[in-house]
Design an enzyme around this catalytic site. Structure first.
Site, short mmCIF file in Angstrom:
data_model
loop_
_atom_site.label_atom_id
_atom_site.label_comp_id
_atom_site.label_asym_id
_atom_site.label_seq_id
_atom_site.Cartn_x
_atom_site.Cartn_y
_atom_site.Cartn_z
N GLY A 20 0.83 -1.20 0.00
CA GLY A 20 0.00 0.00 0.00
C GLY A 20 0.86 1.25 0.00
O GLY A 20 0.50 2.27 0.57
N ILE A 23 -1.02 4.08 -1.69
CA ILE A 23 -2.01 4.71 -0.81
C ILE A 23 -1.30 5.59 0.21
O ILE A 23 -1.76 6.69 0.54
CB ILE A 23 -2.85 3.63 -0.07
N ASP A 75 -1.82 3.19 -9.61
CA ASP A 75 -1.57 4.11 -8.49
C ASP A 75 -1.91 5.55 -8.85
O ASP A 75 -2.29 6.33 -7.98
CB ASP A 75 -0.10 4.02 -8.04
N GLN A 197 14.37 -3.53 9.68
CA GLN A 197 15.73 -3.04 9.94
C GLN A 197 16.63 -3.27 8.73
O GLN A 197 17.39 -2.40 8.31
CB GLN A 197 16.35 -3.77 11.13
N CYS A 384 -17.29 1.95 -21.97
CA CYS A 384 -16.43 1.60 -23.11
C CYS A 384 -16.93 0.30 -23.77
O CYS A 384 -17.93 0.33 -24.46
CB CYS A 384 -14.98 1.53 -22.67
N GLY A 386 -18.59 -1.90 -22.48
CA GLY A 386 -19.97 -2.05 -21.99
C GLY A 386 -20.96 -1.22 -22.79
O GLY A 386 -22.15 -1.55 -22.86
N HIS A 526 -14.37 6.15 -20.37
CA HIS A 526 -14.25 5.54 -19.04
C HIS A 526 -14.62 6.58 -17.98
O HIS A 526 -13.76 7.27 -17.45
CB HIS A 526 -12.82 5.06 -18.81
N GLU A 528 -15.32 6.20 -15.07
CA GLU A 528 -14.77 5.89 -13.74
C GLU A 528 -13.50 6.67 -13.42
O GLU A 528 -13.19 6.91 -12.25
CB GLU A 528 -14.51 4.38 -13.61
N1 GLN Z 1 -12.01 -3.37 -26.80
C1 GLN Z 1 -12.77 -2.19 -27.08
C2 GLN Z 1 -12.03 -1.24 -27.99
O1 GLN Z 1 -10.86 -1.36 -28.18
C3 GLN Z 1 -13.14 -1.50 -25.80
C4 GLN Z 1 -11.96 -1.01 -25.03
C5 GLN Z 1 -12.30 -0.66 -23.63
O2 GLN Z 1 -13.30 -1.10 -23.08
N2 GLN Z 1 -11.43 0.09 -23.00
O3 GLN Z 1 -12.60 -0.35 -28.56
#
Ligand code: GLN
Length: 550
Positions: A20, A23, A75, A197, A384, A386, A526, A528
């Site tokens: 960690g 972190i 990280d 140590q 992405c 998804g 993304h 996230e």
């Molecule tokens: N594999 C897909 C692409 O290259 C999606 C990539 C991802 O989900 N980061 O477009």
């Protein structure tokens, strides 16, 4: 060039990896920033890779992407979340990048016939990169985490450069923090200090005496242990902090403050600290209150590996805290899903997320999960891959394009035919609703060749996304090769797919949504990566709101 001279903090690790250290470094950054200082962070990784772009996330953890398009170690995600600040390409340096520029310079003849060596050439390059990052803005403090553990041959050039920095920048301007582990021996019911140590001795043999020692331990320690560590490591007791494993990593900055570590660092570097901003303290209080649980399914080909989807998990948690619930994350194995009854396998979920991914494994399972979410009106967020698969699912089951797929899923056929520009007859029969960008057809390198980093996006009013962001123009980070195929745009829209966001020129589809659904959003980016613990992310927040209502 800013006139201010930054202070440098180098964070090294010893005894074992996975302590960690990231972190810890991020927590120091948090403590200093929340007390009024301007802080930057940087990670050095010893791998000979040029960046993290080609690393397998199952082994190395997620590839984090900065706004300016760096494919970085996970990280950096912790740093951004703890600092509540965007970082740049300068913040992520792997050995391969250092060598790449040295070798390019050598080929151009810039060394004028001299031999190129680790000392001084590699170390000078490391120090240059450190100073560039530290002075790109008027930072008060620049924190550098050195990957790996002290004593690794591969990491020598970074540690040696860190040693030289105190010589160059002055002893009052450079501080060394060493993070160690104290193992527990059952036979004697004791926490042992010897490996720590030895690790400090290794560091001293390179010429670095740590100023601060952070000792990670999972067990209670006996009185006198800090004094013993102090005696053998030559670190003052006040500068030694015991850091037990805690339920939430976000507690660590506050624990550092209880141990007065902020004061030790500030005194040592001559920094003035203000009172802490209250937001982080409130966040930790909220995390620690007990709340009802909300079950969200994360469908991936790698399951139960927190590091692989680190930013997605942190974004879900942050959104849950906004909604006063706790995340109960259910890992769903997309390959297993392919051979199961989706209704049974996906029972009890309040929301479903399909994160990013590459390759063909487990794809049909993800599509099944998306179909389940759409048909059963379970709140859905596609990130992405998804999003791409949400388009495929919609094309197949709503728009009647039975052979709809993504070009990526025909990868084997494509490879057999020697490159993506070639389409075999069997691939021709399939409809690529997601395909490779026209200007990327000839690219064969795997590293750094995707649509990367922050791109602007314009949202359609009257969409879930517009409602979430509360503004028309947003910017989010990308990392992908394939795109929504505009040849199918009209047909899919006519069947009811909402294009809720595009690039400002309208060309690239960034967000798709489904109507007559409580909340169904797929984003080509993304989301996230821009979620922050204190605020969450607009889309994750609204997903969780919808999931709570579901
Ligand atoms: N594999 C897909 C692409 O290259 C999606 C990539 C991802 O989900 N980061 O477009």
């Amino acid at each position: 060039m800013p006139a201010k001279k930054p202070k440098y903090i180098f964070v090294t690790g010893g005894v074992l990896s996975g302590l960690g250290k990231g972190i810890t470094a991020a927590s120091i950054a948090n403590v200093l920033k929340e007390r009024g200082l301007k802080v930057n962070m940087q990670k050095f990784d010893q791998y000979i890779n040029v960046d993290a772009g080609t690393l397998n996330p199952a082994e190395h953890g997620e590839v984090f992407v900065t706004d300016d398009g760096a494919e970085a170690d996970l990280d950096l995600g912790h740093y951004e979340r703890f600092l509540n600040q965007n970082l740049t390409t300068n913040s992520s340096i792997m050995t391969g990048k250092i060598y790449q520029s040295l070798i390019a310079r050598e080929r151009r003849g810039e060394y004028l016939g001299k031999t190129v060596q680790v000392i001084p050439h590699v170390t000078e390059e490391v120090k240059d990169r450190t100073r560039i990052a530290a002075t790109m803005d008027d930072f008060d403090v620049h924190i550098v985490e050195i990957g790996g553990t002290v004593g690794d041959d591969e990491g020598f050039h970074f540690i040696e450069a860190a040693r030289q920095m105190r010589l160059n920048e002055g002893k009052d301007n450079v501080l060394y923090v060493h993070v160690v582990f104290l193992p527990y021996l059952k036979a004697s019911d004791e926490v042992k200090t010897k490996p720590a140590q030895n690790s400090v001795r290794d560091l001293r043999s390179i010429g670095i005496q740590p100023d601060v020692l952070i000792a990670r331990t999972d067990h209670d320690v006996k009185d006198g242990l800090v004094e013993k560590l102090s005696l053998y490591t030559n670190v003052e007791p006040a500068a030694i902090m015991l850091l037990p494993t805690v339920p939430s990593v976000y507690q660590v900055p506050l624990m550092m403050e209880s141990a007065h570590l902020h004061q030790v660092i500030a005194d040592r570097l001559g920094l003035k600290l203000q009172d802490r901003q209250p937001a982080w303290t409130k966040l930790v209080a909220k995390i620690q209150t007990s709340k009802p649980h909300l079950t969200i399914g994360l469908v991936g080909k790698y399951t139960t590996m927190l590091d692989t989807y680190a930013s997605v998990v942190e974004a879900l948690k942050a959104a849950c805290w906004q909604a006063d619930v706790d995340l109960n994350l259910r890992w769903l194995d997309s390959e297993q899903l392919e051979s199961q009854d989706p209704d049974a396998y996906l029972q009890g979920l309040s929301g479903i997320v399909v994160p990013g991914g590459f390759g063909t494994r487990g794809i049909e399972g993800k599509i099944l999960a998306i179909k389940h979410a759409r048909e059963n009106k379970i709140p859905y967020l596609g990130l992405c891959l998804g999003m791409q698969l949400a388009v495929v699912e919609f094309a197949r089951h709503v728009a009647g394009i039975k052979q709809a797929t993504s070009q990526e899923l025909d990868e084997e056929i494509i490879l057999k035919n020697n490159g993506p520009a070639q389409r075999s007859s069997s691939a021709d029969e399939r409809s690529w609703v997601i395909h490779i960008m026209a200007d990327q057809k000839t690219i064969t390198d795997k590293g750094g060749t995707m649509r990367l980093g922050g791109w602007d996006c314009i949202l359609a009013e009257d969409s879930f996304s517009y409602k979430a962001y509360g503004k028309k123009s947003i910017r989010e980070r990308h990392r992908h090769r394939y795109e929504f195929n505009n040849d199918f745009r009209e047909q899919l829209q006519n069947a009811g797919l909402i294009i809720a966001g595009t690039t400002p020129d309208g060309n690239l589809v960034e967000i798709v949504e489904v109507k007559d659904h409580p909340w169904f959003v797929g984003v080509q980016y993304h989301a996230e990566f821009t979620s922050r613990p204190i605020t969450g992310h607009p889309l994750f927040n609204d997903l969780i709101k919808a999931a709570k209502a579901y």
